[in-house]
Design a protein around this motif. Structure first.
Motif, mmCIF file in Angstrom:
data_model
loop_
_atom_site.group_PDB
_atom_site.id
_atom_site.type_symbol
_atom_site.label_atom_id
_atom_site.label_comp_id
_atom_site.label_asym_id
_atom_site.label_seq_id
_atom_site.Cartn_x
_atom_site.Cartn_y
_atom_site.Cartn_z
ATOM 1 N N MET A 164 19.127 -26.016 11.301
ATOM 2 C CA MET A 164 18.588 -27.287 11.768
ATOM 3 C C MET A 164 17.093 -27.204 12.059
ATOM 4 N N ILE A 165 16.645 -26.139 12.725
ATOM 5 C CA ILE A 165 15.234 -26.015 13.107
ATOM 6 C C ILE A 165 14.348 -25.885 11.865
ATOM 7 N N ALA A 166 14.765 -25.075 10.918
ATOM 8 C CA ALA A 166 13.990 -24.919 9.682
ATOM 9 C C ALA A 166 13.872 -26.254 8.952
ATOM 10 N N ASN A 167 14.961 -27.000 8.894
ATOM 11 C CA ASN A 167 14.936 -28.288 8.210
ATOM 12 C C ASN A 167 14.087 -29.309 8.961
ATOM 13 N N MET A 168 14.124 -29.281 10.289
ATOM 14 C CA MET A 168 13.271 -30.173 11.075
ATOM 15 C C MET A 168 11.796 -29.850 10.835
ATOM 16 N N ALA A 169 11.480 -28.576 10.735
ATOM 17 C CA ALA A 169 10.095 -28.165 10.494
ATOM 18 C C ALA A 169 9.606 -28.689 9.145
ATOM 19 N N ASN A 170 10.419 -28.514 8.108
ATOM 20 C CA ASN A 170 10.013 -28.985 6.781
ATOM 21 C C ASN A 170 9.966 -30.507 6.702
ATOM 22 N N LEU A 171 10.917 -31.185 7.344
ATOM 23 C CA LEU A 171 10.886 -32.649 7.335
ATOM 24 C C LEU A 171 9.661 -33.173 8.076
ATOM 25 N N SER A 172 9.311 -32.556 9.195
ATOM 26 C CA SER A 172 8.109 -32.961 9.930
ATOM 27 C C SER A 172 6.874 -32.814 9.053
ATOM 28 N N ALA A 173 6.765 -31.694 8.363
ATOM 29 C CA ALA A 173 5.611 -31.454 7.485
ATOM 30 C C ALA A 173 5.591 -32.450 6.326
ATOM 31 N N LEU A 174 6.752 -32.704 5.734
ATOM 32 C CA LEU A 174 6.824 -33.653 4.614
ATOM 33 C C LEU A 174 6.403 -35.052 5.062
ATOM 34 N N LEU A 175 6.900 -35.490 6.206
ATOM 35 C CA LEU A 175 6.542 -36.818 6.709
ATOM 36 C C LEU A 175 5.058 -36.883 7.073
ATOM 37 N N TRP A 176 4.525 -35.822 7.664
ATOM 38 C CA TRP A 176 3.112 -35.765 8.038
ATOM 39 C C TRP A 176 2.218 -35.912 6.802
ATOM 40 N N MET A 177 2.624 -35.246 5.712
ATOM 41 C CA MET A 177 1.860 -35.306 4.461
ATOM 42 C C MET A 177 2.010 -36.660 3.761
ATOM 43 N N SER A 178 3.148 -37.296 3.926
ATOM 44 C CA SER A 178 3.498 -38.450 3.096
ATOM 45 C C SER A 178 3.219 -39.804 3.729
ATOM 46 N N LEU A 179 3.348 -39.910 5.035
ATOM 47 C CA LEU A 179 3.166 -41.202 5.703
ATOM 48 C C LEU A 179 1.708 -41.428 6.055
ATOM 49 N N GLU A 180 1.243 -42.640 5.838
ATOM 50 C CA GLU A 180 -0.122 -43.007 6.202
ATOM 51 C C GLU A 180 -0.142 -43.614 7.597
ATOM 52 N N ASP A 181 -1.268 -43.507 8.244
ATOM 53 C CA ASP A 181 -1.516 -44.175 9.515
ATOM 54 C C ASP A 181 -0.545 -43.737 10.615
ATOM 55 N N ILE A 182 -0.331 -42.432 10.708
ATOM 56 C CA ILE A 182 0.462 -41.882 11.816
ATOM 57 C C ILE A 182 -0.369 -40.814 12.518
#
Length: 154
Positions: free
Chosen positions: A24-42
């Motif tokens: 779970m922690i590894a997947n949360m880390a990668n999802l956080s990074a993916l969203l950080w890279m992909s979403l604008e204006d956050i």
């Protein structure tokens, strides 16, 4: 690109990153990074994980240092757990009991993460813009979290 197409692509990327990983922690880390890279204006994206039955504790995230513990029922994250539903907040300053970890945040979306029908964490995303998130973001992020929940198993 339309939001629906954007989230479809994002979910495919997420499945590629986390599909075969049960941690779970590894997947949360990668999802956080993916969203950080992909979403604008956050200005912040990450997870808070249930610690017992009455408190969330900071998990993997991207952004400035954040509040470490949030009681269930307090702030947007704690409210998402207490109500067991996504919280879409156009103006956090109008949200009763908002916890301001970063004064630059003006809108927020929090999506509960379930395992065996129980909230085990929340995805929290903040933006410096008012009304940054809409119903399409809600649906897209809930679908992303549904894909993540499949990795959590029983």
């Amino acid at each position: 690109m339309q939001k629906q197409d954007f989230y479809h692509s994002l979910i495919l990327q997420a499945k590629g990153l986390i599909g075969d990983e049960p941690n779970m922690i590894a997947n949360m880390a990668n999802l956080s990074a993916l969203l950080w890279m992909s979403l604008e204006d956050i200005n912040w994206v990450g997870f808070y994980i249930m610690d017992g039955d009455d408190e969330l504790v900071l998990g993997p995230f991207q952004g400035k240092p954040a509040c470490i513990r949030i009681p269930v029922g307090k702030g947007v994250c704690g409210t998402a757990v207490a109500m067991q539903q996504t919280q879409l907040v156009e103006d956090v300053h109008l949200f009763p009991g908002h916890i301001a970890c970063d004064a630059a945040s003006n809108s927020e979306i929090v999506v509960p993460v379930y395992r065996n029908g129980k909230v085990v964490a929340v995805l929290d995303i903040d933006s410096p813009s008012l009304a940054r998130f809409d119903e399409q973001d809600k649906q897209g992020l809930e679908a992303l979290i549904n894909a993540f929940e499949l990795t959590l198993g029983a």
